[in-house]
Design a protein around this motif. Structure first.
Motif, PDB file in Angstrom:
ATOM      1  N   MET A 112      40.356  29.123  47.223  1.00  0.00           N
ATOM      2  CA  MET A 112      40.735  30.397  46.630  1.00  0.00           C
ATOM      3  C   MET A 112      39.623  30.789  45.667  1.00  0.00           C
ATOM      4  N   ASP A 113      39.499  32.048  45.389  1.00  0.00           N
ATOM      5  CA  ASP A 113      38.441  32.522  44.499  1.00  0.00           C
ATOM      6  C   ASP A 113      38.734  32.112  43.063  1.00  0.00           C
ATOM      7  N   ASP A 114      37.697  31.816  42.302  1.00  0.00           N
ATOM      8  CA  ASP A 114      37.906  31.413  40.907  1.00  0.00           C
ATOM      9  C   ASP A 114      38.070  32.603  39.967  1.00  0.00           C
ATOM     10  N   LEU A 142      39.229  35.847  41.152  1.00  0.00           N
ATOM     11  CA  LEU A 142      40.412  36.549  41.662  1.00  0.00           C
ATOM     12  C   LEU A 142      41.259  35.504  42.377  1.00  0.00           C
ATOM     13  N   PRO A 143      41.962  34.664  41.619  1.00  0.00           N
ATOM     14  CA  PRO A 143      42.618  33.491  42.201  1.00  0.00           C
ATOM     15  C   PRO A 143      43.736  33.789  43.202  1.00  0.00           C
ATOM     16  N   HIS A 144      44.171  35.032  43.290  1.00  0.00           N
ATOM     17  CA  HIS A 144      45.176  35.398  44.294  1.00  0.00           C
ATOM     18  C   HIS A 144      44.539  35.719  45.638  1.00  0.00           C
ATOM     19  N   ARG A 145      43.201  35.677  45.698  1.00  0.00           N
ATOM     20  CA  ARG A 145      42.474  35.986  46.941  1.00  0.00           C
ATOM     21  C   ARG A 145      41.670  34.774  47.400  1.00  0.00           C
ATOM     22  N   LYS A 146      41.471  34.699  48.713  1.00  0.00           N
ATOM     23  CA  LYS A 146      40.625  33.654  49.267  1.00  0.00           C
ATOM     24  C   LYS A 146      39.178  33.912  48.874  1.00  0.00           C
TER      25      LYS A 146
END
Length: 126
Positions: free
Chosen positions: A64-66, A68-72
């Motif tokens: 997951m993105d650091d 935008l943690p709700h996005r891959k």
């Protein structure tokens, strides 16, 4: 194939190039003098490549993105690549939208993209 309004999309891509160019303008100003920096095309293209490499790492590890943690991570890094591509096109006045529409039309009729050509020995596999 669905009838797409390609002119609308062509214009939208060129508008995104202009927007990304303006949004990224702050990165191309010398902090000491306030003057516009000369942009290095090779560096700019390699920054696009680095975003693609980061997308690959996110995909490979399923991260997951650091930021935008709700996005891959792959999704966010591909968005970063698009931002850099649009910034580049905007900086150099490229008609990215027009080139995309024309290239898609060309690819639709490319002989080496047909099923028959791809299954031949030495044909494109991907």
């Amino acid at each position: 194939m669905k009838n797409l309004n390609l002119k609308y999309h062509q214009d939208a891509l060129n508008e995104l190039s202009s927007i990304c160019r303006l949004e990224n303008d702050k990165w191309w100003i010398d902090l000491e003098t306030g003057e516009k920096k000369e942009r290095n095309k090779g560096e700019m293209l390699m920054l696009i490549v680095s975003e693609i490499a980061e997308a690959m790492e996110g995909e490979r590890k399923g991260l997951m993105d650091d930021k935008l943690p709700h996005r891959k991570m792959v999704e966010v890094e591909l968005a970063d690549a698009l931002i850099r591509i649009f910034d580049y096109a905007g900086e150099y006045g490229m008609d990215l939208g027009g080139a995309l529409v024309e290239k898609m039309a060309y690819n639709r009729v490319r002989k080496d993209h047909t099923h028959e050509e791809r299954i031949k020995a030495g044909g494109k596999k991907f």
